[in-house]
Enzyme design. Structure first.
Site, mmCIF file in Angstrom:
data_model
loop_
_atom_site.group_PDB
_atom_site.id
_atom_site.type_symbol
_atom_site.label_atom_id
_atom_site.label_comp_id
_atom_site.label_asym_id
_atom_site.label_seq_id
_atom_site.Cartn_x
_atom_site.Cartn_y
_atom_site.Cartn_z
ATOM 1 N N ARG A 27 4.552 -3.440 -11.008
ATOM 2 C CA ARG A 27 3.580 -3.339 -9.904
ATOM 3 C C ARG A 27 2.560 -4.466 -9.918
ATOM 4 O O ARG A 27 1.391 -4.260 -9.587
ATOM 5 C CB ARG A 27 2.853 -1.999 -9.905
ATOM 6 C CG ARG A 27 3.732 -0.806 -9.621
ATOM 7 C CD ARG A 27 4.020 -0.658 -8.143
ATOM 8 N NE ARG A 27 5.031 0.359 -7.934
ATOM 9 C CZ ARG A 27 4.785 1.589 -7.513
ATOM 10 N NH1 ARG A 27 3.572 1.927 -7.200
ATOM 11 N NH2 ARG A 27 5.763 2.451 -7.366
ATOM 12 N N ARG A 31 -1.532 -2.946 -4.328
ATOM 13 C CA ARG A 31 -2.795 -2.655 -3.648
ATOM 14 C C ARG A 31 -4.054 -3.143 -4.349
ATOM 15 O O ARG A 31 -5.115 -3.189 -3.744
ATOM 16 C CB ARG A 31 -2.900 -1.141 -3.402
ATOM 17 C CG ARG A 31 -1.962 -0.679 -2.312
ATOM 18 C CD ARG A 31 -1.773 0.815 -2.363
ATOM 19 N NE ARG A 31 -1.091 1.179 -3.599
ATOM 20 C CZ ARG A 31 -0.675 2.403 -3.893
ATOM 21 N NH1 ARG A 31 -0.903 3.381 -3.059
ATOM 22 N NH2 ARG A 31 -0.057 2.639 -5.019
ATOM 23 N N ARG A 40 -0.254 -6.230 4.152
ATOM 24 C CA ARG A 40 0.179 -4.861 4.439
ATOM 25 C C ARG A 40 -0.403 -4.386 5.770
ATOM 26 O O ARG A 40 0.271 -3.749 6.581
ATOM 27 C CB ARG A 40 -0.292 -3.948 3.303
ATOM 28 C CG ARG A 40 0.181 -2.529 3.388
ATOM 29 C CD ARG A 40 -0.466 -1.763 2.239
ATOM 30 N NE ARG A 40 0.093 -0.450 2.038
ATOM 31 C CZ ARG A 40 -0.251 0.623 2.733
ATOM 32 N NH1 ARG A 40 -1.124 0.529 3.706
ATOM 33 N NH2 ARG A 40 0.301 1.787 2.474
ATOM 34 N N ASP A 77 11.417 -1.284 -2.975
ATOM 35 C CA ASP A 77 11.151 0.015 -3.601
ATOM 36 C C ASP A 77 12.465 0.658 -4.030
ATOM 37 O O ASP A 77 13.495 0.461 -3.378
ATOM 38 C CB ASP A 77 10.391 0.945 -2.652
ATOM 39 C CG ASP A 77 9.747 2.083 -3.431
ATOM 40 O OD1 ASP A 77 8.655 1.870 -3.982
ATOM 41 O OD2 ASP A 77 10.363 3.153 -3.525
ATOM 42 N N TYR A 154 13.828 12.194 -6.592
ATOM 43 C CA TYR A 154 13.185 12.032 -5.275
ATOM 44 C C TYR A 154 14.060 12.620 -4.164
ATOM 45 O O TYR A 154 13.561 13.255 -3.229
ATOM 46 C CB TYR A 154 12.885 10.559 -4.993
ATOM 47 C CG TYR A 154 11.729 10.060 -5.823
ATOM 48 C CD1 TYR A 154 10.421 10.358 -5.465
ATOM 49 C CD2 TYR A 154 11.936 9.334 -6.985
ATOM 50 C CE1 TYR A 154 9.344 9.936 -6.236
ATOM 51 C CE2 TYR A 154 10.866 8.900 -7.767
ATOM 52 C CZ TYR A 154 9.577 9.213 -7.380
ATOM 53 O OH TYR A 154 8.523 8.809 -8.152
HETATM 54 O O1 CP3 Z 1 5.375 -5.358 -8.076
HETATM 55 C C1 CP3 Z 1 6.358 -4.611 -8.274
HETATM 56 O O2 CP3 Z 1 6.476 -3.879 -9.265
HETATM 57 C C2 CP3 Z 1 7.529 -4.689 -7.315
HETATM 58 C C3 CP3 Z 1 7.673 -3.699 -6.318
HETATM 59 C C4 CP3 Z 1 7.899 -2.225 -6.662
HETATM 60 C C5 CP3 Z 1 7.343 -1.186 -5.892
HETATM 61 N N1 CP3 Z 1 7.844 0.011 -6.317
HETATM 62 C C6 CP3 Z 1 6.417 -1.393 -4.778
HETATM 63 C C7 CP3 Z 1 5.607 -0.268 -4.297
HETATM 64 C C8 CP3 Z 1 8.702 -1.617 -7.639
HETATM 65 C C9 CP3 Z 1 9.486 -2.253 -8.751
HETATM 66 C C10 CP3 Z 1 8.671 -0.201 -7.391
HETATM 67 C C11 CP3 Z 1 9.439 0.780 -8.173
HETATM 68 C C12 CP3 Z 1 9.213 2.211 -7.939
HETATM 69 N N2 CP3 Z 1 8.965 2.848 -6.753
HETATM 70 C C13 CP3 Z 1 9.333 3.205 -8.941
HETATM 71 C C14 CP3 Z 1 9.714 2.956 -10.385
HETATM 72 C C15 CP3 Z 1 8.580 2.469 -11.212
HETATM 73 C C16 CP3 Z 1 7.463 3.440 -11.354
HETATM 74 O O3 CP3 Z 1 6.389 3.181 -10.736
HETATM 75 O O4 CP3 Z 1 7.619 4.447 -12.047
HETATM 76 C C17 CP3 Z 1 9.071 4.450 -8.332
HETATM 77 C C18 CP3 Z 1 9.067 5.796 -9.020
HETATM 78 C C19 CP3 Z 1 8.854 4.216 -6.944
HETATM 79 C C20 CP3 Z 1 8.617 5.237 -5.902
HETATM 80 C C21 CP3 Z 1 7.335 5.058 -5.211
HETATM 81 N N3 CP3 Z 1 7.026 3.990 -4.398
HETATM 82 C C22 CP3 Z 1 6.220 5.933 -5.220
HETATM 83 C C23 CP3 Z 1 6.150 7.224 -5.998
HETATM 84 C C24 CP3 Z 1 5.239 5.349 -4.405
HETATM 85 C C25 CP3 Z 1 3.916 5.962 -4.022
HETATM 86 C C26 CP3 Z 1 2.989 5.988 -5.150
HETATM 87 C C27 CP3 Z 1 2.270 4.686 -5.247
HETATM 88 O O5 CP3 Z 1 2.180 4.123 -6.339
HETATM 89 O O6 CP3 Z 1 1.754 4.273 -4.197
HETATM 90 C C28 CP3 Z 1 5.743 4.118 -3.935
HETATM 91 C C29 CP3 Z 1 5.040 3.161 -3.044
HETATM 92 C C30 CP3 Z 1 4.976 1.733 -3.498
HETATM 93 N N4 CP3 Z 1 6.020 1.014 -4.020
HETATM 94 C C31 CP3 Z 1 3.834 0.883 -3.416
HETATM 95 C C32 CP3 Z 1 4.231 -0.372 -3.910
HETATM 96 C C33 CP3 Z 1 3.395 -1.621 -3.987
HETATM 97 C C34 CP3 Z 1 2.512 1.238 -2.816
HETATM 98 C C35 CP3 Z 1 2.696 1.087 -1.355
HETATM 99 C C36 CP3 Z 1 1.448 0.885 -0.557
HETATM 100 O O7 CP3 Z 1 1.040 -0.272 -0.340
HETATM 101 O O8 CP3 Z 1 0.920 1.901 -0.097
#
Ligand code: CP3
Length: 353
Positions: A27, A31, A40, A77, A154
């Site tokens: 990540r 944000r 975004r 994602d 999920y």
């Molecule tokens: O920078 C990076 O790591 C690359 C991009 C990336 C994202 N998600 C972007 C994202 C990666 C590698 C992921 C993986 C991901 N997504 C996982 C596995 C890693 C982990 O965090 O355990 C999981 C479980 C998800 C599922 C997911 N995506 C959730 C549960 C959420 C909402 C919770 C949260 O953190 O906001 C997301 C949204 C998400 N994926 C965001 C980002 C940058 C936030 C989106 C936003 O801007 O609102």
């Protein structure tokens, strides 16, 4: 064949002796960065941004420009392949992902479409193509997927869940159907990773965020064979980093899967991991992301402490035990990256320059 000597991340994945560990963070795009928030907002949301190759490439590059990490992870994602298999997906502010038609009946499972990444996830290939051209040579391009058990969590729960009651109910009541679903996801993930490698990813990360909630017997029975099936699609094509959050109790089994690297969270001792298994696999980790909520001085001290504890052993990729939190200050991330990059390993031991 040798890589450009400065590709530290690939060298660490081969457990070569290098001047310092490479660093990248889960990540790292997101944000906590004002420039991310800007893109975004202009895109009209997370999904629109992730599915637009120019914008996805731009936000992937933002942390590389600002901090100079050694690895750039594709902005996407783990849930997008579920959408590509026919599951409607949205991200709600303050809630997270919502899958409106969770896999709670055999009919819904039967309706899943096989994944054809080049057709339904073509934007991922395009994003990787842009990144392969634009990244500095020293920076390794990482692709990724969710591991089958985590995707199933999920898909069955319909979003993030605390107790996973529906998922665990399914697993207990119909283990054969549950394993069949994991196999379906394993083949989808395997193909998607292979597609990402063909499109320019130089290494790939498998995220198993929820498999660590299983006891060892269930991990061995359900999650691990599905991960093994993913690996059978990808082995030999590019190095693989396998991350199981909360996986300390199954670490030996995870190491036994034979991936080039295992990513561990902060609950385990990284020096112990390296001492025990460092001759067979590299390790990534493992600062607690909460460390980044401290002052830059605190962050630098915690980072230096971990570097000292590892003592310059080859096969260490510096990272966090989970993703950067959105409350994190960019100055904290800068302090972490700078501390790792100023560090020098001296003949097998470590010293600060
Ligand atoms: O920078 C990076 O790591 C690359 C991009 C990336 C994202 N998600 C972007 C994202 C990666 C590698 C992921 C993986 C991901 N997504 C996982 C596995 C890693 C982990 O965090 O355990 C999981 C479980 C998800 C599922 C997911 N995506 C959730 C549960 C959420 C909402 C919770 C949260 O953190 O906001 C997301 C949204 C998400 N994926 C965001 C980002 C940058 C936030 C989106 C936003 O801007 O609102």
């Amino acid at each position: 064949m040798t890589d450009a000597p400065q590709r530290l991340l690939l060298a660490a994945l081969r457990r070569e002796r290098i001047p310092r560990p490479p660093v990248w963070l889960m990540r790292q795009a997101g944000r906590y960065l004002p420039e991310y928030q800007k893109v975004r907002k202009a895109a009209g949301g997370f999904l629109a941004m992730a599915q637009n190759p120019e914008l996805a490439a731009e936000v992937t590059l933002q942390p590389i420009r600002r901090f100079g990490m050694d690895g750039a992870i594709l902005f996407s994602d783990i849930l997008l392949p579920l959408q590509a298999m026919g599951m409607p997906l949205r991200f709600d502010d303050g809630v997270g992902p919502v899958l409106e038609e969770p896999l709670t009946s055999p009919e819904r499972i039967a309706a899943l479409r096989p994944l054809e990444p080049s057709e339904s996830l073509g934007y991922v290939g395009e994003t990787l193509g842009i990144l392969a051209r634009e990244l500095p040579e020293s920076c390794t391009l990482l692709g990724f997927c969710g591991a089958p058990f985590t995707l199933a969590s999920y898909a069955v729960e319909g979003g993030t869940s605390k107790g996973h009651a529906t998922l665990r109910g399914f697993m207990g009541q119909d283990p054969r159907a549950f394993s069949a679903l994991l196999d379906t996801f394993a083949d989808a993930v395997g193909r998607h990773l292979a597609y990402q490698i063909e499109s320019g990813a130089q290494a790939v990360v498998l995220f198993d965020t929820w498999a660590g909630t299983l006891g060892r017997n269930d991990y061995l029975r359900f999650a691990m064979p599905a991960t093994e099936r993913v690996l059978s699609h990808v082995r030999g094509k590019a190095p693989i980093i396998n991350f199981v959050l909360n996986g300390g109790h199954v670490l030996e089994d995870i190491v036994g899967l034979g991936t080039e690297a295992v990513a561990v969270d902060w609950r385990v001792s990284l020096p112990d991991c390296l001492a025990r298994w460092g001759d067979t696999t590299a390790f990534q980790g493992n600062l607690d992301p909460a460390c980044l909520l401290g002052t830059p001085e605190d962050v630098a001290a915690r980072t230096a402490e971990l570097l000292r504890a590892v003592g310059g052993r080859p096969g260490h990729i510096f990272g966090l035990g989970h993703g950067v939190m959105k409350q994190t200050s960019p100055d904290a991330v800068a302090a972490l990256v700078r501390t790792v990059q100023e560090h020098r390993v001296v003949s097998g031991s470590a010293a600060r320059v």
